[in-house]
Design a protein around this motif. Structure first.
Motif, PDB file in Angstrom:
ATOM      1  N   LEU A 154       0.745  -1.173   0.063  1.00  0.00           N
ATOM      2  CA  LEU A 154       0.137   0.094   0.008  1.00  0.00           C
ATOM      3  C   LEU A 154       0.938   1.275  -0.206  1.00  0.00           C
ATOM      4  N   ILE A 155       0.877   2.264  -0.880  1.00  0.00           N
ATOM      5  CA  ILE A 155       1.576   3.428  -1.039  1.00  0.00           C
ATOM      6  C   ILE A 155       0.420   4.421  -0.825  1.00  0.00           C
ATOM      7  N   THR A 213       8.402  11.605  -7.150  1.00  0.00           N
ATOM      8  CA  THR A 213       8.257  10.745  -8.479  1.00  0.00           C
ATOM      9  C   THR A 213       8.049   9.097  -8.030  1.00  0.00           C
ATOM     10  N   MET A 214       8.775   8.668  -7.482  1.00  0.00           N
ATOM     11  CA  MET A 214       8.944   7.461  -6.922  1.00  0.00           C
ATOM     12  C   MET A 214       7.575   6.959  -6.422  1.00  0.00           C
ATOM     13  N   SER A 215       6.846   7.774  -5.330  1.00  0.00           N
ATOM     14  CA  SER A 215       5.595   7.388  -4.847  1.00  0.00           C
ATOM     15  C   SER A 215       4.401   7.574  -5.986  1.00  0.00           C
ATOM     16  N   LYS A 257       0.906   2.084 -10.140  1.00  0.00           N
ATOM     17  CA  LYS A 257       0.879   0.603 -10.114  1.00  0.00           C
ATOM     18  C   LYS A 257      -0.043   0.060  -9.251  1.00  0.00           C
ATOM     19  N   MET A 258      -0.244   0.691  -7.919  1.00  0.00           N
ATOM     20  CA  MET A 258      -1.243   0.130  -6.987  1.00  0.00           C
ATOM     21  C   MET A 258      -2.716   0.377  -7.368  1.00  0.00           C
ATOM     22  N   THR A 259      -3.212   1.306  -7.947  1.00  0.00           N
ATOM     23  CA  THR A 259      -4.245   1.644  -8.257  1.00  0.00           C
ATOM     24  C   THR A 259      -4.587   1.113  -9.616  1.00  0.00           C
ATOM     25  N   SER A 260      -3.763   0.325 -10.261  1.00  0.00           N
ATOM     26  CA  SER A 260      -4.115  -0.629 -11.490  1.00  0.00           C
ATOM     27  C   SER A 260      -4.045  -1.963 -11.037  1.00  0.00           C
ATOM     28  N   TYR A 267       9.415  -2.821  -5.078  1.00  0.00           N
ATOM     29  CA  TYR A 267       8.041  -2.623  -5.320  1.00  0.00           C
ATOM     30  C   TYR A 267       7.783  -2.261  -6.646  1.00  0.00           C
ATOM     31  N   LEU A 268       8.591  -1.340  -7.316  1.00  0.00           N
ATOM     32  CA  LEU A 268       8.152  -0.706  -8.630  1.00  0.00           C
ATOM     33  C   LEU A 268       8.676  -1.593  -9.581  1.00  0.00           C
ATOM     34  N   LEU A 269       9.745  -2.387  -9.553  1.00  0.00           N
ATOM     35  CA  LEU A 269      10.113  -3.295 -10.445  1.00  0.00           C
ATOM     36  C   LEU A 269      10.426  -4.754  -9.858  1.00  0.00           C
ATOM     37  N   ASN A 270       9.321  -5.403  -9.336  1.00  0.00           N
ATOM     38  CA  ASN A 270       9.436  -6.373  -8.548  1.00  0.00           C
ATOM     39  C   ASN A 270       9.962  -7.607  -9.346  1.00  0.00           C
ATOM     40  N   GLU A 271       9.437  -7.667 -10.419  1.00  0.00           N
ATOM     41  CA  GLU A 271       9.862  -9.091 -11.354  1.00  0.00           C
ATOM     42  C   GLU A 271      11.397  -8.922 -11.568  1.00  0.00           C
ATOM     43  N   ARG A 272      11.770  -7.514 -11.737  1.00  0.00           N
ATOM     44  CA  ARG A 272      13.152  -7.545 -12.106  1.00  0.00           C
ATOM     45  C   ARG A 272      13.959  -7.654 -10.893  1.00  0.00           C
ATOM     46  N   PHE A 273      13.560  -7.003  -9.823  1.00  0.00           N
ATOM     47  CA  PHE A 273      14.192  -7.164  -8.262  1.00  0.00           C
ATOM     48  C   PHE A 273      14.227  -8.552  -8.030  1.00  0.00           C
ATOM     49  N   ASN A 274      13.331  -9.331  -8.474  1.00  0.00           N
ATOM     50  CA  ASN A 274      13.435 -10.732  -7.924  1.00  0.00           C
ATOM     51  C   ASN A 274      13.796 -11.705  -9.121  1.00  0.00           C
TER      52      ASN A 274
END
Length: 297
Positions: A85-86, A117-119, A125-128, A173-180
């Motif tokens: 949640l952001i 900008t990050m927020s 992303k959250m609202t979509s 959180y923003l690029l979770n797939e790449r992060f993981n």
């Protein structure tokens, strides 16, 4: 509605003194991102916050167990395990733990010159409804690293260290797939397979059909998901890889221009020069000359 005023059993929290925040929010390394509050609430029954005027900082909550709900600027959001949640700064909001299955959350308040900008990116992303994150021990260990560092005090090195960690932490959180993504630990998806295929074919002309066939997808479906993930068409991306290789050959070899063109699968040296110039803003010859004039380092 019962609203929790006292602490939660097993909770952890650090509220950084305003005097300390004021000291570091204007210094070069810490002014881009800094934390004002951070904590962990396990099974936070009756946890409730209602801020009609919003918060002065951005708020990030990561639920690892249980459930909760939130209304952020009229967006109603259900939070379940592995959701984030952001809440951007100054945005009206209400959030609460589920009364039957109260959430366990990691949370922090952050600010800084780049934080808005990050927020906003995270909010979009959250609202979509893309606020699900994969479980990752590395991600939560970064949280612990930040928390443990703050427990050691607010010295300059500690605060600068945290400021440099925060963007990486938020990228989870923003690029979770790449992060993981761990290429040696998990199966490659179709896009990564395609990119590796392109890298192996730098010296050969390769069609879109050949790339799509390699990952067993139709051309239209493959092109769509490739563009969605990378922001480029497969052929554009292939050209980026070719020009990247050409730059290396221009820098570190004495190969002639037409030989470099052939090395990246282009038979027409004039077409190569046009393609190179469109990417790099100068001809291959000028690029090589400029690189040769650089002092060694």
């Amino acid at each position: 509605m019962i609203r929790k005023k006292e602490g939660f059993e097993g909770e952890r929290a650090i509220i950084i003194p305003p005097k300390i925040i004021a000291q570091y929010k204007g210094t070069p390394l810490t002014q881009e991102f800094y934390i004002t509050d951070i904590g962990y609430y396990p099974k936070a029954k009756h946890h409730y916050r209602d801020r009609h005027e919003g918060s002065g900082e951005h708020i990030l909550i990561h639920c690892v167990e249980g459930k909760g709900t939130a209304i952020v600027n009229d967006h109603e959001i259900r939070i379940e395990p592995n959701d984030f949640l952001i809440i951007p700064a100054m945005m009206p909001h209400v959030y609460r733990a589920d009364p039957v299955h109260p959430w366990t959350i990691y949370w922090l308040h952050f600010s800084g010159r780049q934080s808005a900008t990050m927020s906003q990116k995270l909010f979009e992303k959250m609202t979509s409804q893309q606020n699900k994150v994969m479980q990752n021990e590395q991600h939560l260990s970064l949280f612990d690293k930040i928390y443990d560092t703050l427990q050691q005090g607010y010295g300059r090195e500690n605060m600068e260290f945290i400021a440099l960690i925060i963007p990486y932490y938020l990228s989870g959180y923003l690029l979770n797939e790449r992060f993981n993504h761990h290429q040696d630990k998990q199966a490659q998806d179709a896009i990564n397979q395609a990119i590796n295929f392109l890298k192996s074919r730098i010296s050969q002309p390769t069609s879109l059909k050949e790339i799509a066939d390699h990952v067993h997808l139709s051309i239209s479906h493959f092109s769509s998901i490739f563009h969605k993930k990378t922001g480029y068409s497969p052929i554009e991306y292939f050209n980026h890889l070719k020009i990247q290789r050409a730059c290396q050959l221009l820098q570190f070899t004495n190969q002639r221009i037409f030989e470099i063109a052939l090395a990246i699968g282009i038979e027409d040296p004039y077409y190569f020069s046009r393609l190179f110039s469109s990417h790099m803003g100068e001809s291959p010859k000028n690029y090589r000359n400029r690189w040769a004039m650089r002092p060694s380092s």
